[in-house]
Design a protein around this motif. Sequence first.
Motif, PDB file in Angstrom:
ATOM      1  N   UNK A   3     -23.019 -51.894 -23.673  1.00  0.00           N
ATOM      2  CA  UNK A   3     -21.723 -51.453 -24.393  1.00  0.00           C
ATOM      3  C   UNK A   3     -21.760 -49.993 -24.605  1.00  0.00           C
ATOM      4  N   UNK A   4     -22.647 -49.492 -25.148  1.00  0.00           N
ATOM      5  CA  UNK A   4     -23.023 -48.042 -25.437  1.00  0.00           C
ATOM      6  C   UNK A   4     -22.823 -47.239 -24.067  1.00  0.00           C
ATOM      7  N   UNK A   5     -23.847 -47.603 -22.919  1.00  0.00           N
ATOM      8  CA  UNK A   5     -23.482 -46.735 -21.832  1.00  0.00           C
ATOM      9  C   UNK A   5     -22.280 -46.833 -21.094  1.00  0.00           C
ATOM     10  N   UNK A   6     -21.384 -48.066 -21.319  1.00  0.00           N
ATOM     11  CA  UNK A   6     -20.149 -48.167 -20.892  1.00  0.00           C
ATOM     12  C   UNK A   6     -19.188 -47.112 -21.529  1.00  0.00           C
ATOM     13  N   UNK A   7     -19.089 -47.263 -22.934  1.00  0.00           N
ATOM     14  CA  UNK A   7     -18.457 -46.404 -23.546  1.00  0.00           C
ATOM     15  C   UNK A   7     -18.626 -44.855 -23.428  1.00  0.00           C
ATOM     16  N   UNK A   8     -19.880 -44.486 -23.047  1.00  0.00           N
ATOM     17  CA  UNK A   8     -20.330 -43.195 -22.810  1.00  0.00           C
ATOM     18  C   UNK A   8     -19.705 -42.625 -21.359  1.00  0.00           C
ATOM     19  N   UNK A   9     -19.800 -43.615 -20.570  1.00  0.00           N
ATOM     20  CA  UNK A   9     -19.345 -43.361 -19.180  1.00  0.00           C
ATOM     21  C   UNK A   9     -17.875 -43.007 -19.223  1.00  0.00           C
ATOM     22  N   UNK A  10     -17.049 -44.111 -20.049  1.00  0.00           N
ATOM     23  CA  UNK A  10     -15.699 -43.911 -19.857  1.00  0.00           C
ATOM     24  C   UNK A  10     -15.240 -42.590 -20.701  1.00  0.00           C
ATOM     25  N   UNK A  11     -16.045 -42.193 -21.530  1.00  0.00           N
ATOM     26  CA  UNK A  11     -15.518 -40.956 -22.371  1.00  0.00           C
ATOM     27  C   UNK A  11     -15.804 -39.795 -21.353  1.00  0.00           C
ATOM     28  N   UNK A  12     -17.048 -39.655 -20.755  1.00  0.00           N
ATOM     29  CA  UNK A  12     -17.177 -38.578 -19.782  1.00  0.00           C
ATOM     30  C   UNK A  12     -16.450 -38.763 -18.665  1.00  0.00           C
ATOM     31  N   UNK A  13     -15.909 -40.023 -18.104  1.00  0.00           N
ATOM     32  CA  UNK A  13     -15.127 -40.050 -17.150  1.00  0.00           C
ATOM     33  C   UNK A  13     -13.799 -39.257 -17.099  1.00  0.00           C
ATOM     34  N   UNK A  14     -13.225 -39.695 -18.479  1.00  0.00           N
ATOM     35  CA  UNK A  14     -11.951 -39.019 -18.524  1.00  0.00           C
ATOM     36  C   UNK A  14     -12.214 -37.585 -19.047  1.00  0.00           C
ATOM     37  N   UNK A  15     -12.940 -37.115 -19.602  1.00  0.00           N
ATOM     38  CA  UNK A  15     -13.207 -35.838 -20.055  1.00  0.00           C
ATOM     39  C   UNK A  15     -13.644 -35.088 -18.751  1.00  0.00           C
TER      40      UNK A  15
END
Length: 262
Positions: A3-15
Amino acid sequence: MLGLRSALFNVLFYANLIARMIVLTPIYFILPRKIAYEIPKNWARSNHWLMKTIVGTTFEIEGLENIPTTGCIFAPKHQSFWDTYALLPSLNDPVYILKRELMWIPLFGWYAAKQRMIPVNRAARGKVMLKVMERAKEEMANGRELIIYPEGTRLPPGAEPQYRNGIARLYRDLNVPVVPVAMHPGLFWPRRSTMRYPGHFKVRILPPIEPGLDPDLFFKKLIEVTERASDELLIETATNNPDLPLPPSAIKRLAEIRATKI
């Protein structure tokens, strides 16, 4: 941790998306159109790196030799937001038919207009649709790949196919090859979910269906070859990723496939 890796990816994807659009916009609009296309293609490549590094998801593409060097219709399965950008680096000069409302979005719409994307009012008929077809023919004459999702909307892996007849009309009127594409990114980047799952999958680009068939025969053949390849890849992907949580649609389809082989 997943879940943490998914959240980090999502944040960095849109950033990554927002930062590149803002920082590179002046360069993008100065460059000639085809050279400028490297900016969104490099954005796609950077997303592949993020997904591999953060989530642990990788993919490979089979059948690049099947993509014609002339204008064609590129017809992939559609399961995930991943599908909308991931194949850009593998294509020469892709073009989309997209909702006209997307062209009104600041920055994104400007980027799309620069690449001569084809906006359409889905509620329109008659002369408006004829204009869309004329634009599509113009882009095909320039050797571009028109990306069309034959099912029209994202469906979960293994779901009952829902192909729409619109692609048969395009096949008839544009008179270019159609390249079917089978893949299951929706197992790793599910629609309507923030979760991203590690593993490896294949994108299979199938031999083109050449122009000249009766539209009904073409439509039947497109469904047949795409779904056969999709079933093969579903079995292969599930087998090679035993820890991958499968959606109910994939579990059901796998059971149906295996039952026919007994």
